[in-house]
Design a protein around this motif. Structure first.
Motif, PDB file in Angstrom:
ATOM      1  N   LEU A 257      -1.137  -1.097   5.053  1.00 21.35           N
ATOM      2  CA  LEU A 257      -0.333  -2.035   4.271  1.00 21.35           C
ATOM      3  C   LEU A 257       0.652  -1.318   3.345  1.00 21.35           C
ATOM      4  O   LEU A 257       1.766  -1.795   3.100  1.00 21.35           O
ATOM      5  CB  LEU A 257      -1.246  -2.939   3.431  1.00 21.35           C
ATOM      6  CG  LEU A 257      -2.005  -4.035   4.194  1.00 21.35           C
ATOM      7  CD1 LEU A 257      -2.978  -4.765   3.281  1.00 21.35           C
ATOM      8  CD2 LEU A 257      -1.010  -5.027   4.821  1.00 21.35           C
ATOM      9  N   LEU A 258       0.252  -0.145   2.845  1.00 23.98           N
ATOM     10  CA  LEU A 258       1.144   0.616   1.963  1.00 23.98           C
ATOM     11  C   LEU A 258       2.393   1.105   2.700  1.00 23.98           C
ATOM     12  O   LEU A 258       3.425   1.393   2.075  1.00 23.98           O
ATOM     13  CB  LEU A 258       0.393   1.802   1.347  1.00 23.98           C
ATOM     14  CG  LEU A 258      -0.644   1.466   0.273  1.00 23.98           C
ATOM     15  CD1 LEU A 258      -1.439   2.716  -0.121  1.00 23.98           C
ATOM     16  CD2 LEU A 258       0.036   0.866  -0.964  1.00 23.98           C
ATOM     17  N   GLN A 259       2.295   1.184   4.017  1.00 24.92           N
ATOM     18  CA  GLN A 259       3.440   1.646   4.811  1.00 24.92           C
ATOM     19  C   GLN A 259       4.353   0.486   5.238  1.00 24.92           C
ATOM     20  O   GLN A 259       5.364   0.695   5.903  1.00 24.92           O
ATOM     21  CB  GLN A 259       2.936   2.382   6.056  1.00 24.92           C
ATOM     22  CG  GLN A 259       2.129   3.638   5.721  1.00 24.92           C
ATOM     23  CD  GLN A 259       1.526   4.276   6.959  1.00 24.92           C
ATOM     24  OE1 GLN A 259       1.832   3.865   8.088  1.00 24.92           O
ATOM     25  NE2 GLN A 259       0.686   5.278   6.765  1.00 24.92           N
ATOM     26  N   ASP A 260       3.981  -0.743   4.844  1.00 22.24           N
ATOM     27  CA  ASP A 260       4.784  -1.916   5.220  1.00 22.24           C
ATOM     28  C   ASP A 260       5.962  -2.050   4.236  1.00 22.24           C
ATOM     29  O   ASP A 260       5.763  -2.279   3.035  1.00 22.24           O
ATOM     30  CB  ASP A 260       3.902  -3.165   5.176  1.00 22.24           C
ATOM     31  CG  ASP A 260       4.603  -4.387   5.778  1.00 22.24           C
ATOM     32  OD1 ASP A 260       5.824  -4.302   6.037  1.00 22.24           O
ATOM     33  OD2 ASP A 260       3.923  -5.417   5.962  1.00 22.24           O
ATOM     34  N   LYS A 269       1.851  -2.419  -5.702  1.00 18.36           N
ATOM     35  CA  LYS A 269       1.040  -1.960  -6.820  1.00 18.36           C
ATOM     36  C   LYS A 269      -0.383  -2.515  -6.742  1.00 18.36           C
ATOM     37  O   LYS A 269      -1.364  -1.814  -7.016  1.00 18.36           O
ATOM     38  CB  LYS A 269       1.681  -2.379  -8.135  1.00 18.36           C
ATOM     39  CG  LYS A 269       2.915  -1.585  -8.506  1.00 18.36           C
ATOM     40  CD  LYS A 269       3.466  -2.018  -9.853  1.00 18.36           C
ATOM     41  CE  LYS A 269       4.695  -1.192 -10.243  1.00 18.36           C
ATOM     42  NZ  LYS A 269       5.232  -1.610 -11.565  1.00 18.36           N
ATOM     43  N   GLY A 270      -0.494  -3.802  -6.341  1.00 23.73           N
ATOM     44  CA  GLY A 270      -1.821  -4.403  -6.193  1.00 23.73           C
ATOM     45  C   GLY A 270      -2.633  -3.716  -5.117  1.00 23.73           C
ATOM     46  O   GLY A 270      -3.835  -3.451  -5.278  1.00 23.73           O
ATOM     47  N   SER A 274      -6.059  -1.465  -5.484  1.00 22.73           N
ATOM     48  CA  SER A 274      -7.247  -1.736  -4.673  1.00 22.73           C
ATOM     49  C   SER A 274      -7.675  -0.492  -3.900  1.00 22.73           C
ATOM     50  O   SER A 274      -8.874  -0.201  -3.762  1.00 22.73           O
ATOM     51  CB  SER A 274      -6.974  -2.889  -3.705  1.00 22.73           C
ATOM     52  OG  SER A 274      -6.624  -4.065  -4.403  1.00 22.73           O
ATOM     53  N   TYR A 275      -6.712   0.240  -3.401  1.00 18.95           N
ATOM     54  CA  TYR A 275      -7.012   1.457  -2.653  1.00 18.95           C
ATOM     55  C   TYR A 275      -7.702   2.489  -3.555  1.00 18.95           C
ATOM     56  O   TYR A 275      -8.697   3.125  -3.156  1.00 18.95           O
ATOM     57  CB  TYR A 275      -5.718   2.030  -2.066  1.00 18.95           C
ATOM     58  CG  TYR A 275      -5.904   3.292  -1.263  1.00 18.95           C
ATOM     59  CD1 TYR A 275      -6.398   3.235   0.027  1.00 18.95           C
ATOM     60  CD2 TYR A 275      -5.593   4.534  -1.807  1.00 18.95           C
ATOM     61  CE1 TYR A 275      -6.583   4.388   0.774  1.00 18.95           C
ATOM     62  CE2 TYR A 275      -5.781   5.697  -1.087  1.00 18.95           C
ATOM     63  CZ  TYR A 275      -6.273   5.628   0.213  1.00 18.95           C
ATOM     64  OH  TYR A 275      -6.463   6.782   0.942  1.00 18.95           O
ATOM     65  N   ASP A 276      -7.195   2.643  -4.770  1.00 20.85           N
ATOM     66  CA  ASP A 276      -7.809   3.584  -5.711  1.00 20.85           C
ATOM     67  C   ASP A 276      -9.235   3.182  -6.069  1.00 20.85           C
ATOM     68  O   ASP A 276     -10.137   4.019  -6.159  1.00 20.85           O
ATOM     69  CB  ASP A 276      -6.960   3.685  -6.984  1.00 20.85           C
ATOM     70  CG  ASP A 276      -5.621   4.370  -6.742  1.00 20.85           C
ATOM     71  OD1 ASP A 276      -5.532   5.110  -5.732  1.00 20.85           O
ATOM     72  OD2 ASP A 276      -4.686   4.178  -7.546  1.00 20.85           O
TER      73      ASP A 276
END
Length: 440
Positions: A257-260, A269-270, A274-276
């Motif tokens: 999703l971060l690559q979208d 940022k959300g 969540s990933y962190d």
């Protein structure tokens, strides 16, 4: 999970008390306190009894001698003069005192010229009438031989009492030691008890009913603890394993999703937050599983890794962080330092302490590393204050919130490693320097 496992861990801590003593020693002391007064009173009683009996026999001899002398004096004719007689053992002297119907007995001391000493005598005195004249009759019996007899008897009695006392003491000690042997055998097994070997621990049947009850209770206890330990161990491992898969899937999905590019900045940022948090949860799961394995003693010492080599390896791995903060590293290490630790736990111990020394240091700070055959210490400068002792090694306790990704388990893991391998771990703070020291 690790906290649940800790709840079934057997912790046997024997506090050394300078005022305590072994059971056999305490039994012997109480026995001595009881028997010594009894033997002493018995010795005095026998001595008094013997002395009384000897005096009684001597008095009877004196009375018998008096009767013999009175018979002799009664047969003396009126014309036979009665002379005054004076010897150490017989004395007959005229007197003006009235005639006495009963004799008197007492103990006296008479001077012995050859020995130049006073000797004890038993004395009988009575005023008698002979041919209408009054005489003071005095008879004496020496007690010297009887005193010697008493002394010999006392010596024999003391020797007999002493031998009997030692025999009873030794017999009581041997009997008590034999009787309590099963108890000490069970105590030794309890002291050497390990969770991963509970199923092989059996407390044997004995010839004493009370010890059989104790051993039966211990067998039931170890069986229940081993079952609980096995169940919680399996639950911990299964839960940790099952959690890794969904965590890895969720992380991979968030990475995609971060690559979208179609996502807005707020959405990114959300997702990043969540990933962190998922990464933090993954590390937390890993650390809790690690704590559980250490508590369950699943890291036996199969080899002794070189501590110096491990430190050099992590200095190389942390080289970029060290360069970024421009830290000064000072090392004082011997050539080799093999420590009785599992290799994986040695890596964790060094990485946690060294990582903290770098993470919580300030730019252009210092780190000192000292390694000897028996000690390992890491000191670092820091702007943070001293860590309170009450939260130093507690789980999930953080003194500050500078690093939000920290789960507060690093020092708890270091402490658990030290405790599991009988190492000492200490912390000190002085003049802005934080120092952690471990020793064999």
């Amino acid at each position: 999970m690790a906290q649940d496992t800790a709840s079934v861990k057997i912790s046997l801590t024997v506090k050394k008390d300078t005022h305590s003593m072994k059971l056999l020693t305490k039994t012997m002391v109480y026995f001595l306190l009881i028997m010594l007064p009894v033997f002493t009173a018995g010795a005095f009683y026998l001595y008094a009894t013997f002395n009384k009996e000897i005096k009684h026999e001597t008095d009877e001899e004196l009375v018998n001698d008096k009767l013999q002398w009175m018979r002799y004096l009664d047969t003396a004719t009126i014309n036979n003069p009665v002379f005054a007689i004076n010897t150490p053992e017989f004395n007959l002297q005229p007197t003006d005192k009235p005639v006495q119907t009963k004799h008197k007995l007492k103990g006296v001391s008479i001077y012995q010229e050859p020995e130049d000493t006073y000797a004890p005598f038993r004395q009988l005195t009575q005023v008698i009438a002979v041919n209408n004249k009054n005489y003071q009759l005095t008879l004496r019996k020496s007690l010297i031989e009887k005193d010697d007899l008493i002394k010999n008897i006392i010596h024999v009695m003391l020797a007999a009492f002493g031998g009997l006392f030692l025999f009873v003491l030794l017999s009581n000690w041997l009997i008590s030691k034999s009787i309590w042997k099963p108890f000490y055998a069970s105590l030794d097994k309890i002291q050497r008890l390990q969770l991963n070997k509970l199923e092989n621990t059996v407390f044997d049947h004995t010839a004493t009913h009370e010890f059989n009850q104790l051993n039966a209770a211990l067998n039931n206890m170890t069986t229940r603890i081993h079952q609980d330990y096995t169940n919680i161990k399996e639950l911990t491992e299964d839960a940790a394993h099952e959690m890794q898969t969904p965590l890895a899937i969720a992380q991979s999905k968030l990475e995609l999703l971060l690559q979208d590019d179609s996502l807005s900045e707020t959405q990114l940022k959300g997702i990043l937050t969540s990933y962190d948090e998922l990464q933090r949860l993954s590390r937390l799961n890993h650390n809790l599983l690690l704590l559980a394995k250490i508590e369950n003693q699943q890291y036996p010492v199969t080899d002794q890794p070189d501590l110096c080599t491990v430190v050099e390896k992590y200095l190389s791995l942390f080289e970029e962080l060290i360069r970024e903060k421009e830290l000064q590293i000072h090392t004082d290490m011997i050539a080799t330092a093999p420590w009785p630790l599992h290799p994986a736990l040695t890596d964790i111990l060094v990485s946690n302490l060294l990582g903290n020394a770098i993470k919580y240091n300030y730019p252009h700070g210092n780190v000192r590393i000292h390694i000897s055959a028996q000690t390992f210490s890491i000191s670092n400068t820091s702007e943070l204050p001293q860590i309170p002792p009450d939260i130093l090694f507690q789980r999930f306790k953080k003194q500050h919130n500078v690093y939000t990704n920290s789960n507060g388990l690093g020092l708890a893991i270091v402490k658990k490693i030290a405790d599991s391998y009988q190492l000492s771990i200490q912390y000190s703070y002085e003049n802005g320097w934080h120092t952690f020291s471990a020793g064999i």
